[in-house]
Design a protein around this motif. Sequence first.
Motif, PDB file in Angstrom:
ATOM      1  N   GLY A  65       0.811  -1.213   0.000  1.00  0.00           N
ATOM      2  CA  GLY A  65       0.000   0.000   0.000  1.00  0.00           C
ATOM      3  C   GLY A  65       0.844   1.262   0.000  1.00  0.00           C
ATOM      4  O   GLY A  65       0.598   2.189  -0.779  1.00  0.00           O
ATOM      5  N   ASN A  66       1.862   1.298   0.851  1.00  0.00           N
ATOM      6  CA  ASN A  66       2.691   2.498   0.940  1.00  0.00           C
ATOM      7  C   ASN A  66       3.599   2.675  -0.273  1.00  0.00           C
ATOM      8  O   ASN A  66       3.822   3.807  -0.720  1.00  0.00           O
ATOM      9  N   ARG A  87       0.580  15.808 -11.685  1.00  0.00           N
ATOM     10  CA  ARG A  87      -0.543  16.592 -11.150  1.00  0.00           C
ATOM     11  C   ARG A  87      -0.711  16.383  -9.642  1.00  0.00           C
ATOM     12  O   ARG A  87      -1.438  17.130  -8.988  1.00  0.00           O
ATOM     13  N   LEU A  88      -0.044  15.364  -9.097  1.00  0.00           N
ATOM     14  CA  LEU A  88      -0.118  15.106  -7.661  1.00  0.00           C
ATOM     15  C   LEU A  88       1.062  15.707  -6.908  1.00  0.00           C
ATOM     16  O   LEU A  88       1.217  15.461  -5.713  1.00  0.00           O
ATOM     17  N   HIS A  89       1.885  16.462  -7.610  1.00  0.00           N
ATOM     18  CA  HIS A  89       3.024  17.100  -6.948  1.00  0.00           C
ATOM     19  C   HIS A  89       2.565  18.375  -6.242  1.00  0.00           C
ATOM     20  O   HIS A  89       2.921  19.487  -6.622  1.00  0.00           O
ATOM     21  N   SER A  90       1.741  18.175  -5.227  1.00  0.00           N
ATOM     22  CA  SER A  90       1.194  19.271  -4.431  1.00  0.00           C
ATOM     23  C   SER A  90       1.483  18.984  -2.957  1.00  0.00           C
ATOM     24  O   SER A  90       1.830  17.854  -2.590  1.00  0.00           O
ATOM     25  N   PRO A  91       1.372  19.999  -2.080  1.00  0.00           N
ATOM     26  CA  PRO A  91       1.718  19.805  -0.669  1.00  0.00           C
ATOM     27  C   PRO A  91       1.034  18.615   0.002  1.00  0.00           C
ATOM     28  O   PRO A  91       1.684  17.857   0.724  1.00  0.00           O
ATOM     29  N   MET A  92      -0.276  18.450  -0.213  1.00  0.00           N
ATOM     30  CA  MET A  92      -0.988  17.370   0.436  1.00  0.00           C
ATOM     31  C   MET A  92      -0.405  16.013   0.084  1.00  0.00           C
ATOM     32  O   MET A  92      -0.184  15.163   0.952  1.00  0.00           O
ATOM     33  N   TYR A  93      -0.095  15.791  -1.186  1.00  0.00           N
ATOM     34  CA  TYR A  93       0.406  14.499  -1.628  1.00  0.00           C
ATOM     35  C   TYR A  93       1.883  14.307  -1.270  1.00  0.00           C
ATOM     36  O   TYR A  93       2.330  13.172  -1.064  1.00  0.00           O
ATOM     37  N   ILE A  94       2.622  15.398  -1.172  1.00  0.00           N
ATOM     38  CA  ILE A  94       4.003  15.293  -0.705  1.00  0.00           C
ATOM     39  C   ILE A  94       4.030  14.841   0.752  1.00  0.00           C
ATOM     40  O   ILE A  94       4.843  13.993   1.147  1.00  0.00           O
ATOM     41  N   LEU A  95       3.115  15.378   1.560  1.00  0.00           N
ATOM     42  CA  LEU A  95       3.015  14.960   2.959  1.00  0.00           C
ATOM     43  C   LEU A  95       2.586  13.499   3.068  1.00  0.00           C
ATOM     44  O   LEU A  95       3.115  12.742   3.893  1.00  0.00           O
ATOM     45  N   LEU A  96       1.625  13.090   2.220  1.00  0.00           N
ATOM     46  CA  LEU A  96       1.193  11.693   2.208  1.00  0.00           C
ATOM     47  C   LEU A  96       2.340  10.770   1.811  1.00  0.00           C
ATOM     48  O   LEU A  96       2.522   9.695   2.391  1.00  0.00           O
ATOM     49  N   CYS A  97       3.109  11.201   0.837  1.00  0.00           N
ATOM     50  CA  CYS A  97       4.245  10.416   0.368  1.00  0.00           C
ATOM     51  C   CYS A  97       5.293  10.270   1.476  1.00  0.00           C
ATOM     52  O   CYS A  97       5.865   9.198   1.679  1.00  0.00           O
ATOM     53  N   SER A  98       5.540  11.348   2.192  1.00  0.00           N
ATOM     54  CA  SER A  98       6.494  11.317   3.293  1.00  0.00           C
ATOM     55  C   SER A  98       6.017  10.405   4.414  1.00  0.00           C
ATOM     56  O   SER A  98       6.807   9.660   5.006  1.00  0.00           O
ATOM     57  N   LEU A  99       4.713  10.445   4.692  1.00  0.00           N
ATOM     58  CA  LEU A  99       4.151   9.552   5.711  1.00  0.00           C
ATOM     59  C   LEU A  99       4.303   8.096   5.285  1.00  0.00           C
ATOM     60  O   LEU A  99       4.653   7.237   6.101  1.00  0.00           O
ATOM     61  N   ILE A 128       8.742  21.811   5.846  1.00  0.00           N
ATOM     62  CA  ILE A 128       8.025  21.156   6.943  1.00  0.00           C
ATOM     63  C   ILE A 128       8.411  19.680   7.026  1.00  0.00           C
ATOM     64  O   ILE A 128       8.680  19.149   8.105  1.00  0.00           O
ATOM     65  N   VAL A 129       8.427  19.024   5.871  1.00  0.00           N
ATOM     66  CA  VAL A 129       8.778  17.607   5.831  1.00  0.00           C
ATOM     67  C   VAL A 129      10.202  17.397   6.323  1.00  0.00           C
ATOM     68  O   VAL A 129      10.466  16.503   7.148  1.00  0.00           O
TER      69      VAL A 129
END
Length: 299
Positions: free
Chosen positions: A32-33, A45-57, A135-136
């Motif tokens: 999943g991760n 198109r997913l290179h936005s803050p929300m998805y960067i944070l999800l990717c880092s998580l 932040i990340v």
Amino acid sequence: MEVWIMGLQNLEETRVYLFTFFLIIYIIILTGNFLVISVVASETRLHSPMYILLCSLSLSEILFTNNLIPVFLHVLWENGAAMYLTGCLAQFYVCGSLGATECFLFASMSYDRYLAICKPLHYISVMSLEFCREIVLCSWICGFASMLITLILVCQLNFCGPKVIDHFFCDFAPIVELSCSDTNVVKIETFIFSSTVTLFPFMFVIGSYVCIILTILKISSSTGRKKAFSTCSSHLAVVCTYYGTLISVYVVPARYYSSESNKIMSLLYTVVTPFLNPVIYSIRNREIRIGIRRLLCET
């Protein structure tokens, strides 16, 4: 020096079933991760803050899971296993650092959602890609740097105890029990560190979601409110489970819990939340699902 990790005792009849169950969970967590990271990396198109944070998580969950579950599976299969003390301390440090990092990441993600929902006109100017990356980076650096103090204090202890860890991984309390030194200083430091890393981000997350819920209540569309509440409630459930178990294990005095209760609570943040995170935060997201389908079709 070697220590003996006891794992989950008195489970001879169900040991094979438990091993199979946790092995499947382990594979699902990694799959999943990895899918989330692959989709975010491949979809511009997913290179936005929300998805960067999800990717880092997701990256944090992969490292956290690989640090714990393979050892846990080995201990479960063998009904206990030996580990060098240095390896035990390394596992403890990585586990604590990644746990602290995830606390900061959850707080960052709640702030991102607060801006997007409560301050939409300010979102782009405040939550820029550069600020998100900062932040990340700060979350990772603070997570690993803050645990160094605890690790240094633990390494200065003299270990002459029974050399038996009554747990399924090298956690703080069972490691300290191996020492014949005065452990008051390291216990106080760990209490302060754990309280700071868990309580303050948790309060920040709760405050952010209270503001989000109040904003959602103002939405005129009942369908929009229902969808937003569904998302927020699932996020809060995972966050509360994660922070709640961390606070229970590391902030509440250990004398209030038995060894078995401590193991059960540890399973919640070491296995359950890593399993739920990619589902709740990512796979339920429509953009991520579309990206996963596109990625699987291309392969």
